[in-house]
Design a protein around this motif. Structure first.
Motif, mmCIF file in Angstrom:
data_model
loop_
_atom_site.group_PDB
_atom_site.id
_atom_site.type_symbol
_atom_site.label_atom_id
_atom_site.label_comp_id
_atom_site.label_asym_id
_atom_site.label_seq_id
_atom_site.Cartn_x
_atom_site.Cartn_y
_atom_site.Cartn_z
ATOM 1 N N SER A 1 2.392 -1.944 10.277
ATOM 2 C CA SER A 1 3.356 -0.794 10.107
ATOM 3 C C SER A 1 3.232 0.136 11.276
ATOM 4 O O SER A 1 4.270 0.783 11.796
ATOM 5 C CB SER A 1 2.880 0.190 8.699
ATOM 6 N N THR B 1 8.159 -11.080 4.167
ATOM 7 C CA THR B 1 6.983 -11.357 3.213
ATOM 8 C C THR B 1 7.184 -11.278 1.894
ATOM 9 O O THR B 1 6.380 -11.738 0.975
ATOM 10 C CB THR B 1 5.733 -10.723 3.791
ATOM 11 N N ASP C 1 10.919 -7.721 13.314
ATOM 12 C CA ASP C 1 9.530 -7.818 12.280
ATOM 13 C C ASP C 1 9.215 -9.328 12.444
ATOM 14 O O ASP C 1 9.787 -10.064 11.841
ATOM 15 C CB ASP C 1 9.847 -7.216 11.113
ATOM 16 N N LYS D 1 -2.017 -11.809 9.306
ATOM 17 C CA LYS D 1 -1.254 -12.712 8.581
ATOM 18 C C LYS D 1 -1.520 -14.330 9.106
ATOM 19 O O LYS D 1 -2.739 -14.784 9.008
ATOM 20 C CB LYS D 1 0.256 -12.394 8.604
HETATM 21 C C1 PLP Z 1 2.627 -7.227 6.104
HETATM 22 C C2 PLP Z 1 3.887 -6.838 6.679
HETATM 23 C C3 PLP Z 1 4.063 -5.499 7.200
HETATM 24 C C4 PLP Z 1 2.968 -4.417 7.301
HETATM 25 O O1 PLP Z 1 1.978 -4.720 7.879
HETATM 26 P P1 PLP Z 1 0.749 -3.978 7.504
HETATM 27 O O2 PLP Z 1 -0.255 -4.397 8.205
HETATM 28 O O3 PLP Z 1 0.511 -3.941 6.070
HETATM 29 O O4 PLP Z 1 0.852 -2.501 7.903
HETATM 30 C C5 PLP Z 1 5.407 -5.470 7.786
HETATM 31 N N1 PLP Z 1 6.270 -6.284 7.773
HETATM 32 C C6 PLP Z 1 5.977 -7.520 7.208
HETATM 33 C C7 PLP Z 1 7.191 -8.474 7.210
HETATM 34 C C8 PLP Z 1 4.983 -7.903 6.584
HETATM 35 O O5 PLP Z 1 4.771 -8.917 6.075
#
Ligand code: PLP
Length: 391
Positions: free
Chosen positions: A70, A146, A171, A197
């Motif tokens: 984020s 996600t 993103d 991830k």
């Molecule tokens: C997990 C995720 C986020 C946010 O990441 P954080 O580390 O939880 O702040 C943003 N975009 C996507 C597509 C995600 O899967």
């Protein structure tokens, strides 16, 4: 007296975090040194090169933001978007909604391109929006949603943005390291990801990268970036090239050791091999899930290999299934978000957790738990169907 905290060993097959490699955890336990120590600075240079490899870019401004995905998202928006700008935001799940929030908080106007949850972003709608709104600053979208498991065509949408004189802002929190992503070849101008991830590092770092054109825009802003912490003009004094580095904020030293190690692991495996591994494990999980009689949310050509959304069968208590998986198997899978809460499960096969053992354990565990709860599924076939994919 409060005792030390000792978390249980889990198998993390949700939407992130994913299982962290023991190599990454070991790297993070190495001695903390100063954030301007020459040895640390040379590690930072290596980290930049490793990130350029992972992103497939030569972008000079490539670095990890000190904060979760984020924070990377916010870094992209606050640096590129100024009050009065117009930004096209594509929304087909949770994270596009957060992009809209970011645009509004920058004092700019979001132009929304909406698609159903579970569908990919429709490039035709993006083009219509670009035609109807001349002078748009950027097109922002999520490559790997996600919240639903849908993948959008980042190359096509970035090309469209450029055709209409706009930047692309993407993103890739869930796609980096898990499915094909080529920043330079696809012409992506601003990109952010996450450490937890498909990179299988601990949460809390967000790799970002900016094209030369995006960098020019950041350097020539009319207004100051609203966030002092995220202002790249200042952060560059620390993460920029050369020996002369100035204190901006104390880098999360040991966390960066972990990211470095996770990227070394990715480089050792090879990006293409990592993408192929994620695909193969997805195919095996899919074979098992479908043999059991369960079905996927996203249509086949738009499915993400690293995030599998599956409908909860009729009459089954979603939360009870997840609780039993966690209690009896130490296995975590994800619940649905927003409108999909209670209706879907999200099974992650990300990074270090994307392996045959996890696929087979997950299928066996799911079959056991669903059977105990009286769900009508096909029994005794899921694991064998998955095995076939591996043989
Ligand atoms: C997990 C995720 C986020 C946010 O990441 P954080 O580390 O939880 O702040 C943003 N975009 C996507 C597509 C995600 O899967």
């Amino acid at each position: 007296m409060t005792a030390s905290f000792n978390p249980p060993q889990r198998i993390l097959m949700g939407p992130g975090p994913s299982d962290v490699s023991p190599r990454v955890l070991a790297a993070m336990a190495r001695p903390t040194i100063g954030h301007l120590d020459p040895v640390f600075v040379s590690m930072m240079d290596e980290l930049k090169g490793l990130l350029q490899y992972a992103f497939q870019t030569k972008n000079e401004l490539t670095m990890p933001v000190s904060g979760p995905g984020s924070a990377g998202m916010e870094t992209c928006f606050v640096n590129l978007v100024e009050p009065g700008d117009k930004v096209i935001v594509c929304q087909n799940g949770v994270f596009g909604g957060r992009m809209k929030e970011n645009v509004e908080r920058c004092g700019a106007t979001p132009i929304m391109v909406m698609d159903d949850w579970g569908a990919a972003v429709d490039a035709n709608k993006v083009e219509d929006a670009l035609k109807a709104n001349p002078g748009v600053k950027a097109v922002a979208f999520v490559h790997a949603e996600t919240s639903t498991g849908a993948q959008s065509d980042a190359q096509a949408i970035s090309a469209l943005a450029h055709r209409y004189g706009a930047l692309s802002l993407v993103d890739t929190v869930t796609s980096l390291g898990g499915s094909p992503l080529k920043v330079d070849e696809w012409g992506i101008d601003a990109i952010y990801s996450g450490s937890q991830k498909c990179l299988s590092c601990t949460p809390g770092l967000s790799p970002v990268s900016f094209s030369a054109q995006a960098l020019e825009i950041i350097k020539n802003r009319k207004t100051k970036v609203q966030s002092w912490f995220m202002d790249l003009n200042l952060v560059m004094g620390y993460w920029g090239t050369g020996a002369k580095r100035a204190y901006h904020h104390t880098a999360p030293i040991n966390a960066l050791y972990g990211l470095h190690e996770s990227l070394v692991i990715l480089q050792e495996e090879g990006l293409e091999n990592a993408w192929a591994r994620h695909r193969q494990n997805h195919m095996a999980l899919k074979a098992g899930i479908e043999a059991m009689g369960l079905s996927f949310v996203v249509k086949e050509q738009d499915r993400l290999p690293q995030l599998n959304s599956i409908y909860v069968p009729e009459g089954v208590d979603d939360a009870a299934v997840r609780r039993l998986l966690l209690e009896d198997y130490g296995l975590e899978i994800g619940a649905g978000l927003g409108a999909m809460a209670g209706k879907i499960w999200r099974i992650g096969l990300m990074g270090h957790a994307s392996n045959m053992r996890n696929v087979l354990v997950c299928l066996g565990a799911l079959e056991d738990v669903l059977s105990r709860l009286g769900a009508s599924i096909n029994k005794g076939v899921a694991v064998a169907a998955a095995r076939k994919v591996y043989s």
